[in-house]
Design a protein around this motif. Structure first.
Motif, PDB file in Angstrom:
ATOM      1  N   THR A  47      52.817  36.822  48.106  1.00 51.30           N
ATOM      2  CA  THR A  47      52.018  37.661  48.983  1.00 51.30           C
ATOM      3  C   THR A  47      52.553  39.082  48.979  1.00 51.30           C
ATOM      4  OG1 THR A  47      51.277  37.983  51.261  1.00 51.30           O
ATOM      5  CG2 THR A  47      53.413  36.977  50.975  1.00 51.30           C
ATOM      6  N   SER A  63      45.114  32.149  42.483  1.00 51.45           N
ATOM      7  CA  SER A  63      44.478  32.976  43.504  1.00 51.45           C
ATOM      8  C   SER A  63      42.987  33.092  43.246  1.00 51.45           C
ATOM      9  CB  SER A  63      45.106  34.373  43.528  1.00 51.45           C
ATOM     10  OG  SER A  63      44.967  34.969  42.259  1.00 51.45           O
ATOM     11  N   LYS A  76      38.603  28.357  49.763  1.00 50.87           N
ATOM     12  CA  LYS A  76      40.051  28.445  49.597  1.00 50.87           C
ATOM     13  C   LYS A  76      40.716  27.213  50.214  1.00 50.87           C
ATOM     14  CE  LYS A  76      43.252  30.577  47.822  1.00 50.87           C
ATOM     15  NZ  LYS A  76      43.269  31.094  46.455  1.00 50.87           N
ATOM     16  N   ASP A 122      49.575  30.995  44.713  1.00 47.97           N
ATOM     17  CA  ASP A 122      49.440  32.405  44.345  1.00 47.97           C
ATOM     18  C   ASP A 122      48.533  33.121  45.341  1.00 47.97           C
ATOM     19  OD1 ASP A 122      48.608  34.088  41.183  1.00 47.97           O
ATOM     20  OD2 ASP A 122      49.562  34.771  43.027  1.00 47.97           O
ATOM     21  N   ASN A 123      49.141  33.908  46.211  1.00 49.71           N
ATOM     22  CA  ASN A 123      48.407  34.705  47.203  1.00 49.71           C
ATOM     23  C   ASN A 123      47.350  33.900  47.966  1.00 49.71           C
ATOM     24  OD1 ASN A 123      47.930  37.017  48.626  1.00 49.71           O
ATOM     25  ND2 ASN A 123      46.806  38.053  47.021  1.00 49.71           N
TER      26      ASN A 123
END
Lengths: 266, 265
Positions: free
Chosen positions: B185, B74, B134, B152-153
């Motif tokens: 999430t 993340s 991202k 991850d998220n």
């Protein structure tokens, strides 16, 4: 309803073109925009990190004419991952250090310290290294530092997006507390649900303010918002659409009222 | 690739028994989700047994499986000496010893799949927005071409449209290439809208695991454990409780409105 920060005809690179809006003193203003609309760049412009000339006015003075001392006193900002390192190894020391920026009597210092420890849940964290706190804890520590520093404007860029829903509710309550400390708060986000915490909502799209108003006034425009890539939070979306399809006569803001309007109480 | 965990325990999670099917979009939510990902990438020493497609995997053999399972953190961080997007991809390919015939085309494809324009390749990393960084991260994981993606998220910063586009991409990859996506999430609206299955972790163990419809129908348990449920389900439960009318918890709000229309007196 005094204006404290004015954005007049802001043009910057290809991101902003004649963008105009203002922040009302002591209000919470939430700016929502799709990804890549320039929200973080705008936060940096408003806090003076990115210099501009005669386009941003703080209390009617152009930001580029204000010296850094005055900016340090009046502006405080928190960017999303709160990664700017804290200077001290203990939360207690970081808090104490910020008092050196303001002129307070000893009793006042103790009073403010107790107040922030209680509001932001810092008591169990006092001996911890602030750089090793969780993101949620770091954000609350920043809030405490803001209360000590008492800036006129507090800019929060994408702060609610990486915390859990329960943590977010707590942060919302912290925002109301900060408002009571007489701060003007500016929040940016890419999600419309965060608009609900604001007094005023601005929708940023292609370098301009597309919509402006109370959360209610802005969230009604579901057609426009969906088109630019923003979805309404479920309950507001439902209320707005039910009213649009004439299943209810007005937009209800609570579940109880909406359900009672749909199925008339017996 | 189907992954089975049998009685797996580590410091934060105990006695995990999970069957992770292949070709699914699976949400992982609750406490210690990163820990579960560490177990699945075999980065964490554990007790218990891990099986891939029925075959038992020992930790010492994990290097054989590094290519089959990819993890996306993340956190976003790029090595400081990398200046442009293109440099980043080349670095990634070399550093991770990726077999990449026709490198340029693969990179352009990955960029295109995540919705970034080809021009972004020459951009310096410093001018990218957070969401673009991202997407870049996600594109680099696509280059690894694993069977299982652990994210991850990933959606924290994205607006609704970008989230939709990414989910559509993952769904296509699931159907066309048999990929499995696990993403962690906190956002139960997202889970309900897009995931096939959900794994709910609480108090160091798997509280619930199944399709999103099954898991979120356990209102009593979820409320007791103070776990957020999708707002549409909460609404449907409220209507049932106060007006004794059963609506269906549709994922598309327009279908819900049609249902309300049918059931309004």
């Amino acid at each position: 309803m005094k204006t404290i920060l004015d954005v007049r005809d802001l043009s910057y690179q290809s991101l902003f073109s004649h963008c105009t809006f203002s922040l009302i003193e002591n209000q919470v203003t939430v700016l929502v925009g799709p990804n890549r609309s320039g929200k973080t760049v705008l936060s940096k412009i408003l806090s003076g990190l990115i210099p501009t000339k005669e386009m941003i006015f703080f209390e009617n003075k152009s930001l580029d004419s204000i010296d850094s001392r005055e900016k340090q006193k009046n502006f405080f900002f928190l960017f999303q991952d709160a990664s700017f390192p804290f200077r001290f190894f203990r939360v207690q020391e970081e808090l104490s250090f910020y008092f050196s920026y303001v002129k307070l009597q000893e009793e006042e210092i103790q009073e403010v310290l107790e107040k922030v420890k209680k509001q932001f849940g810092l008591t169990p964290l006092l001996k911890k290294n602030p750089n090793e706190l969780t993101l949620f804890q770091k954000i609350r520590l920043y809030f405490a530092l803001a209360v000590i520093l008492k800036p006129k404007i507090f800019l929060l860029d994408h702060v609610f997006e990486m915390v859990s829903p329960q943590e977010k509710e707590i942060l919302y309550r912290d925002i109301y507390f900060l408002k009571q400390e007489k701060m003007t708060i500016f929040i940016t986000s890419s999600k419309l649900e965060h608009a609900l915490v604001g007094d005023k909502v601005l929708i940023l799209h292609q370098g301009n303010i597309l919509l402006e108003g109370s959360p209610f006034e802005v969230l009604k425009e579901d057609g426009i918002l969906n088109k630019i890539g923003l979805d309404l939070p479920f309950f507001v979306d439902l209320s707005v659409k039910l009213q649009y399809y004439n299943l209810v006569d007005t937009i209800y803001l609570t579940q109880e009222k909406l359900v009672n309007a749909l199925w008339k109480s017996d | 690739m189907e992954i089975r965990l049998k009685n797996v325990s580590c410091e934060e999670l105990q006695k995990i028994n999970l069957l992770i099917p292949s070709q699914k979009l699976i949400a992982v939510t609750g406490e210690n989700t990163s820990c579960l990902f560490e177990i699945l990438t075999m980065k964490k020493p554990v007790t218990g047994f891990i099986y891939h497609d029925g075959k038992r995997i020992l930790l010492k053999d994990r290097y054989l499986y590094q290519e089959k399972i990819a993890f996306l953190s993340s956190q976003i961080s790029f090595p400081s000496h990398i200046s442009t997007v293109q440099e980043y991809f080349h670095y990634w390919i070399l550093q991770y010893h990726l077999s990449c015939h026709n490198e340029t085309k693969k990179i352009e494809d990955a960029i295109h799949l995540v919705g970034l324009p080809k021009a972004v390749l020459t951009f310096p990393l410093s001018i990218l927005s957070h969401s673009e960084m991202k997407l870049l991260q996600i594109a680099s994981v696509l280059l690894l071409n694993p069977e299982v993606f652990l994210l991850d998220n990933p959606f924290a910063n994205f607006d609704s449209k970008s989230t939709k586009q990414l989910m559509r991409l993952f769904s296509k990859m699931k159907e066309k290439y048999g990929k499995t996506f696990l993403f962690s999430t906190d956002d139960c609206e997202l889970i309900y809208q897009y995931a096939d299955d959900v794994i709910l972790l609480k108090k160091g163990t798997v509280l619930l695991h199944g399709s999103v419809e099954e898991v979120y129908s356990n209102s009593f348990l979820l409320e007791k454990e103070n776990i957020s449920i999708p707002q549409v389900i909460s609404f449907v439960n409220y209507v049932k409780k106060t007006k004794n009318i059963q609506l269906d918890a549709y994922k598309d709000i327009r279908d819900l409105i049609k249902d309300i229309y049918r059931k309004v007196s």
